[in-house]
Design a protein around this motif. Structure first.
Motif, PDB file in Angstrom:
ATOM      1  N   ASP A 120       0.823  -1.217   0.000  1.00 35.22           N
ATOM      2  CA  ASP A 120       0.000   0.000   0.000  1.00 35.22           C
ATOM      3  C   ASP A 120       0.855   1.265   0.000  1.00 35.22           C
ATOM      4  O   ASP A 120       0.550   2.228  -0.709  1.00 35.22           O
ATOM      5  CB  ASP A 120      -0.955   0.012   1.193  1.00 35.22           C
ATOM      6  CG  ASP A 120      -2.068  -1.016   1.056  1.00 35.22           C
ATOM      7  OD1 ASP A 120      -2.382  -1.421  -0.089  1.00 35.22           O
ATOM      8  OD2 ASP A 120      -2.617  -1.426   2.097  1.00 35.22           O
ATOM      9  N   GLN A 121       1.927   1.275   0.781  1.00 31.78           N
ATOM     10  CA  GLN A 121       2.823   2.439   0.803  1.00 31.78           C
ATOM     11  C   GLN A 121       3.449   2.655  -0.577  1.00 31.78           C
ATOM     12  O   GLN A 121       3.545   3.780  -1.056  1.00 31.78           O
ATOM     13  CB  GLN A 121       3.926   2.245   1.835  1.00 31.78           C
ATOM     14  CG  GLN A 121       3.454   2.284   3.259  1.00 31.78           C
ATOM     15  CD  GLN A 121       4.532   1.827   4.230  1.00 31.78           C
ATOM     16  OE1 GLN A 121       5.282   0.897   3.957  1.00 31.78           O
ATOM     17  NE2 GLN A 121       4.593   2.490   5.376  1.00 31.78           N
ATOM     18  N   THR A 167       0.935   4.072  -3.026  1.00 29.08           N
ATOM     19  CA  THR A 167       0.687   5.489  -2.749  1.00 29.08           C
ATOM     20  C   THR A 167       1.789   6.359  -3.344  1.00 29.08           C
ATOM     21  O   THR A 167       1.522   7.420  -3.906  1.00 29.08           O
ATOM     22  CB  THR A 167       0.586   5.724  -1.230  1.00 29.08           C
ATOM     23  OG1 THR A 167      -0.525   4.980  -0.727  1.00 29.08           O
ATOM     24  CG2 THR A 167       0.399   7.198  -0.902  1.00 29.08           C
ATOM     25  N   GLU A 174       5.448  12.637   0.221  1.00 28.29           N
ATOM     26  CA  GLU A 174       4.317  11.723   0.153  1.00 28.29           C
ATOM     27  C   GLU A 174       3.582  11.699   1.476  1.00 28.29           C
ATOM     28  O   GLU A 174       4.206  11.769   2.532  1.00 28.29           O
ATOM     29  CB  GLU A 174       4.816  10.309  -0.175  1.00 28.29           C
ATOM     30  CG  GLU A 174       5.443  10.188  -1.538  1.00 28.29           C
ATOM     31  CD  GLU A 174       4.466  10.508  -2.665  1.00 28.29           C
ATOM     32  OE1 GLU A 174       3.272  10.190  -2.537  1.00 28.29           O
ATOM     33  OE2 GLU A 174       4.891  11.103  -3.647  1.00 28.29           O
TER      34      GLU A 174
END
Length: 80
Positions: free
Chosen positions: A24-25, A28, A79
């Protein structure tokens, strides 16, 4: 499944693991990385990305490129 160090074409999950992120990181961060030139998936290799090109991209981003003019000296954004 874990990525072997000798595997050349990696899935997004395998790339995330090699660079120390969870999937998921990585997903992103991926849009910003792609705008900065992150290697694209290769349709001939099941839409996987070529690890040596990713490593070269990361080296340039970290300022480790052999030529100073090819190093990315500033990150484009933070981010979330």
């Amino acid at each position: 499944m874990t990525a072997k160090n000798d595997t050349l074409f990696l899935t997004e999950s395998e790339i995330a693991k090699r660079i120390g992120l969870n999937t998921d990181q990585f997903k992103t961060a991926l849009p910003a990385l792609q705008r900065a030139g992150f290697p694209q998936p290769d349709p001939h290799f099941a839409e996987r990305r070529y690890w040596p090109a990713i490593q070269a991209f990361l080296d340039r981003r970290a300022g480790l490129a052999s030529g100073s003019d090819s190093a990315i000296t500033a990150r484009d954004e933070v981010e979330p």
